[in-house]
Design a protein around this motif. Structure first.
Motif, PDB file in Angstrom:
ATOM      1  N   UNK A 173       0.843  -1.195   0.000  1.00 27.94           N
ATOM      2  CA  UNK A 173       0.000   0.000   0.000  1.00 27.94           C
ATOM      3  C   UNK A 173       0.879   1.247   0.000  1.00 27.94           C
ATOM      4  N   UNK A 174       0.269   2.373  -0.304  1.00 27.37           N
ATOM      5  CA  UNK A 174       0.993   3.637  -0.337  1.00 27.37           C
ATOM      6  C   UNK A 174       0.529   4.503   0.828  1.00 27.37           C
ATOM      7  N   UNK A 175       1.512   5.065   1.535  1.00 25.42           N
ATOM      8  CA  UNK A 175       1.217   6.011   2.604  1.00 25.42           C
ATOM      9  C   UNK A 175       2.018   7.274   2.334  1.00 25.42           C
ATOM     10  N   UNK A 176       1.679   8.335   3.012  1.00 21.67           N
ATOM     11  CA  UNK A 176       2.359   9.612   2.806  1.00 21.67           C
ATOM     12  C   UNK A 176       3.001  10.057   4.109  1.00 21.67           C
ATOM     13  N   UNK A 177       4.327  10.257   4.057  1.00 18.01           N
ATOM     14  CA  UNK A 177       5.051  10.842   5.187  1.00 18.01           C
ATOM     15  C   UNK A 177       5.022  12.352   5.037  1.00 18.01           C
ATOM     16  N   UNK A 178       4.947  13.048   6.140  1.00 21.74           N
ATOM     17  CA  UNK A 178       5.046  14.510   6.100  1.00 21.74           C
ATOM     18  C   UNK A 178       6.139  14.937   7.076  1.00 21.74           C
ATOM     19  N   UNK A 179       6.729  16.097   6.801  1.00 20.90           N
ATOM     20  CA  UNK A 179       7.743  16.621   7.712  1.00 20.90           C
ATOM     21  C   UNK A 179       7.198  17.848   8.431  1.00 20.90           C
ATOM     22  N   UNK A 180       8.037  18.438   9.273  1.00 24.05           N
ATOM     23  CA  UNK A 180       7.611  19.594  10.064  1.00 24.05           C
ATOM     24  C   UNK A 180       7.252  20.803   9.202  1.00 24.05           C
ATOM     25  N   UNK A 181       7.807  20.859   7.985  1.00 22.00           N
ATOM     26  CA  UNK A 181       7.526  21.981   7.084  1.00 22.00           C
ATOM     27  C   UNK A 181       6.260  21.750   6.252  1.00 22.00           C
ATOM     28  N   UNK A 182       5.629  20.589   6.429  1.00 20.21           N
ATOM     29  CA  UNK A 182       4.403  20.299   5.688  1.00 20.21           C
ATOM     30  C   UNK A 182       4.629  19.661   4.330  1.00 20.21           C
ATOM     31  N   UNK A 183       5.898  19.365   3.974  1.00 15.71           N
ATOM     32  CA  UNK A 183       6.175  18.682   2.704  1.00 15.71           C
ATOM     33  C   UNK A 183       5.802  17.214   2.851  1.00 15.71           C
ATOM     34  N   UNK A 184       5.433  16.598   1.745  1.00 16.72           N
ATOM     35  CA  UNK A 184       4.998  15.202   1.789  1.00 16.72           C
ATOM     36  C   UNK A 184       5.916  14.306   0.951  1.00 16.72           C
ATOM     37  N   UNK A 185       5.872  13.009   1.262  1.00 17.75           N
ATOM     38  CA  UNK A 185       6.650  12.007   0.553  1.00 17.75           C
ATOM     39  C   UNK A 185       5.822  10.733   0.460  1.00 17.75           C
ATOM     40  N   UNK A 186       5.219  10.469  -0.715  1.00 15.48           N
ATOM     41  CA  UNK A 186       4.490   9.207  -0.875  1.00 15.48           C
ATOM     42  C   UNK A 186       5.475   8.037  -0.866  1.00 15.48           C
ATOM     43  N   UNK A 199      -1.827   8.115  16.752  1.00 16.58           N
ATOM     44  CA  UNK A 199      -2.894   8.602  15.885  1.00 16.58           C
ATOM     45  C   UNK A 199      -3.041   7.770  14.610  1.00 16.58           C
ATOM     46  N   UNK A 200      -2.240   6.683  14.495  1.00 21.18           N
ATOM     47  CA  UNK A 200      -2.316   5.819  13.322  1.00 21.18           C
ATOM     48  C   UNK A 200      -1.474   6.291  12.153  1.00 21.18           C
ATOM     49  N   UNK A 201      -0.823   7.442  12.305  1.00 23.80           N
ATOM     50  CA  UNK A 201      -0.003   7.997  11.234  1.00 23.80           C
ATOM     51  C   UNK A 201       1.458   7.555  11.398  1.00 23.80           C
TER      52      UNK A 201
END
Length: 184
Positions: A4-17, A149-151
């Protein structure tokens, strides 16, 4: 969850699928081995050494990336690659060119002298300074834990150091199982 695909986010709000390669538990905490969907890349500057006929690669600061990013983006766009400022790493989207011997370089990636093989995707200049964009021939992997939170949350260096023996043991088991399956 694997595949499956999930999305990581950093403190700056950028995402990484990322694709979930595998999930495993250690002491009731669920961990995920993740691989970015797009190709992780690094930008290095070329610098002359004391022997003026030689050059070496040096890391680029975040401030330098801010300056050179539009140029790197334009150079990669000529190859139908889209450079992105993703969370935790720079990435390129698109089909990478076939690697040739001239494109492959070994880069010392660890303090203990380990080298990795990288493919040079682009070479460009910014204000008379030479830069290159590389992607590792070994895919970048992240380990994240599933938070309350499941993230997914990227591990801190301390958490990673504590988990490392479990990860090595798990990967050794997975690789030995795959080797045994290939023998049949």
């Amino acid at each position: 969850m694997e595949g499956s695909t999930i999305v990581l986010t950093d403190d700056a709000g950028k995402s990484l699928p990322c694709t979930v390669e595998t999930a495993f538990k250690v002491d009731s905490t669920e961990y995920l081995l993740l691989q970015p969907v797009d190709f992780s890349v690094q930008i290095f500057a070329w610098q002359e050494t004391d022997d003026e006929e030689e050059t070496e690669l040096v890391d680029v600061t975040e401030e330098e990336i801010d300056l050179i990013f539009p140029v790197a983006q334009a150079v990669l766009a000529e190859q139908n690659l889209s450079l992105k400022r993703s969370a935790h790493t720079l990435t390129v989207e698109g089909e990478l060119p076939e690697a040739t011997e001239e494109d492959i370089i070994e880069i010392d990636t660890e303090e203990d002298g380990n080298c990795g093989e990288f493919q040079e995707l682009a070479h460009f200049y910014y204000e008379e300074q030479a830069f290159s964009v590389f992607t590792s021939l070994d895919p970048l992997m992240f380990i994240a834990k599933v938070g309350d939170d499941g993230q997914p949350e990227i591990l801190s260096p301390e958490e990673m150091a504590a988990l490392e023996p479990y990860v090595e043991q798990y990967l050794d088991h997975v690789l030995s199982t795959e080797d045994a399956e290939e023998e049949f």
